[in-house]
Design an enzyme around this catalytic site. Structure first.
Site, mmCIF file in Angstrom:
data_model
loop_
_atom_site.group_PDB
_atom_site.id
_atom_site.type_symbol
_atom_site.label_atom_id
_atom_site.label_comp_id
_atom_site.label_asym_id
_atom_site.label_seq_id
_atom_site.Cartn_x
_atom_site.Cartn_y
_atom_site.Cartn_z
ATOM 1 N N ARG A 247 1.022 -1.302 0.008
ATOM 2 C CA ARG A 247 0.064 -0.163 -0.043
ATOM 3 C C ARG A 247 0.889 1.250 0.101
ATOM 4 O O ARG A 247 1.979 1.278 0.768
ATOM 5 C CB ARG A 247 -0.909 -0.048 1.165
ATOM 6 C CG ARG A 247 -2.064 -1.136 1.202
ATOM 7 C CD ARG A 247 -2.982 -1.050 0.211
ATOM 8 N NE ARG A 247 -4.044 -2.068 0.200
ATOM 9 C CZ ARG A 247 -3.930 -3.047 -0.389
ATOM 10 N NH1 ARG A 247 -3.128 -3.482 -1.054
ATOM 11 N NH2 ARG A 247 -4.857 -3.864 -0.183
ATOM 12 N N GLU A 275 -3.089 7.522 -6.863
ATOM 13 C CA GLU A 275 -3.116 6.311 -7.996
ATOM 14 C C GLU A 275 -4.028 6.820 -9.046
ATOM 15 O O GLU A 275 -5.120 6.569 -8.931
ATOM 16 C CB GLU A 275 -3.231 5.090 -7.359
ATOM 17 C CG GLU A 275 -2.698 3.828 -8.314
ATOM 18 C CD GLU A 275 -2.685 2.625 -7.303
ATOM 19 O OE1 GLU A 275 -3.827 1.693 -7.765
ATOM 20 O OE2 GLU A 275 -2.083 2.337 -6.575
ATOM 21 N N HIS A 294 -0.669 -0.675 -10.923
ATOM 22 C CA HIS A 294 -1.297 -1.667 -9.758
ATOM 23 C C HIS A 294 -1.636 -3.160 -10.592
ATOM 24 O O HIS A 294 -2.784 -3.381 -10.481
ATOM 25 C CB HIS A 294 -2.482 -1.361 -9.371
ATOM 26 C CG HIS A 294 -3.006 -1.461 -8.003
ATOM 27 N ND1 HIS A 294 -3.312 -0.571 -7.009
ATOM 28 C CD2 HIS A 294 -2.872 -2.803 -7.382
ATOM 29 C CE1 HIS A 294 -3.414 -1.505 -5.815
ATOM 30 N NE2 HIS A 294 -3.379 -2.672 -5.919
#
Length: 336
Positions: A247, A275, A294
């Site tokens: 994270r 993000e 991601h």
């Protein structure tokens, strides 16, 4: 002769997910052991008739699951199992589920596999300085000079793993065949934990001082926000690499940006805050930085691994056997 009633079940997830998660064989098994409409998903419990909700014994949840709060749990008095075909259940399941004795399982262990594989690849590439060459070699073929970088390579390089999570443990397992020295930091680790057969337990600052590659696998908790900060980054030797697939807030992103700019640290980041990063963020332009969108977790064909895990949990539930990957209320405190 009486026939045992099949548990009534429903998918609660994005409508496109069942076909991505479950093979035809998996769906056939689920249909055999459950009273399940495999062509329908629940995106909003309010849109489901009260009579239908009252019949549900099993929910198979996934990404996009509607929240299962106190009102939803009251509306499903027969609910006995929530089988999650993804990682954490924190975002969609109320604590009362455990108070009611509802069986909760997760496919987090299955999702750990692709994250660990991504991490393994990035560790080995970082040891070969690939993050440096991704940009530079395209511009100037003379960027690589073997004589100027005698520390390149992966023979007895020291790799630090922050967090003995599912992913952290899997990474350590995947690193076993390689000639790497692995350090591990996790304050909750027992002295006789089997993972210590493949890694040396150290304190956090010692890990940073001794490692040339550090990979972060800790959960995001109040006490882990900013855990990798300016002080820890300062202990790394110039040119070391920080990998984060966990994270973003665990690593002080501003401090990391400064360390990359001023000391030549490298960074491989599959998670950022925000993000994605803004187009003008300095990490997008600095040498030695690899940003990925991601993608470390389960994608594409890897989703079937999550589906297989969920299908197996359903079979165990119907057979009256213990869950393979149960999620307890207490365990939620220590997971991402």
């Amino acid at each position: 002769m009486t026939h045992r009633r099949k548990p009534v079940a429903a998918f609660a997830m994005r409508p496109d997910l069942p076909a991505l998660l479950f093979s035809a064989d998996d769906l056939a098994v689920l249909s055999e052991v459950l009273d399940l409409d495999t062509a329908t998903t629940v995106e909003d419990f309010a849109a489901v008739g009260i009579d239908r909700l009252a019949e549900i014994d099993v929910l198979i949840t996934g990404w996009g699951s509607p929240h299962i709060g106190e009102a939803e749990l009251r509306a499903m008095p027969r609910l006995a199992a929530v089988i999650h075909a993804a990682g954490t259940v924190k975002g969609h399941l109320h604590d009362q589920a455990w108070d009611r004795g509802i069986r909760v399982t997760s496919a987090a262990s299955a999702n750990a596999y692709p994250v660990a594989e991504y991490t393994l690849a990035m560790i080995l590439l970082a040891g070969k300085r690939v993050p440096d060459y991704i940009r530079g070699y395209a511009i100037d073929p003379r960027v690589y000079d073997e004589s100027a970088d005698p520390a390149i390579g992966n023979f007895h390089r020291t790799v630090g793993i922050v967090g003995a999570s599912r992913v952290g443990r899997r990474v350590i397992e995947l690193l076993r065949p390689f000639d790497l020295d692995v350090l591990l930091y996790d304050p909750y680790l027992d002295a006789d934990d089997p993972v210590l057969a493949s890694a040396t337990r150290v304190e956090l600052d010692e890990l940073f001082a001794a490692s040339t590659i550090v990979s972060v696998h800790a959960p995001l908790l109040p006490e882990t926000v900013g855990m990798v900060g300016r002080a820890q980054l300062a202990l790394l030797p110039d040119g070391a690499t920080v990998i984060n697939t966990a994270r973003a807030p665990i690593v002080d992103q501003d401090a990391l940006t400064t360390a990359v700019r001023e000391r030549g640290l490298r960074a491989v980041l599959d998670v950022t805050d925000p993000e994605p990063l803004p187009v003008d963020h300095p990490l997008r332009a600095l040498d030695g930085v690899v940003l990925t969108p991601h993608v470390a977790g389960a994608l594409g064909t890897e989703l079937r691994r999550l589906g297989e895990c969920a299908r197996r949990e359903v079979e165990l539930f119907v057979a009256g056997e213990p869950a393979e990957h149960p999620v307890t209320k207490e365990a939620l405190i220590a997971v991402a």
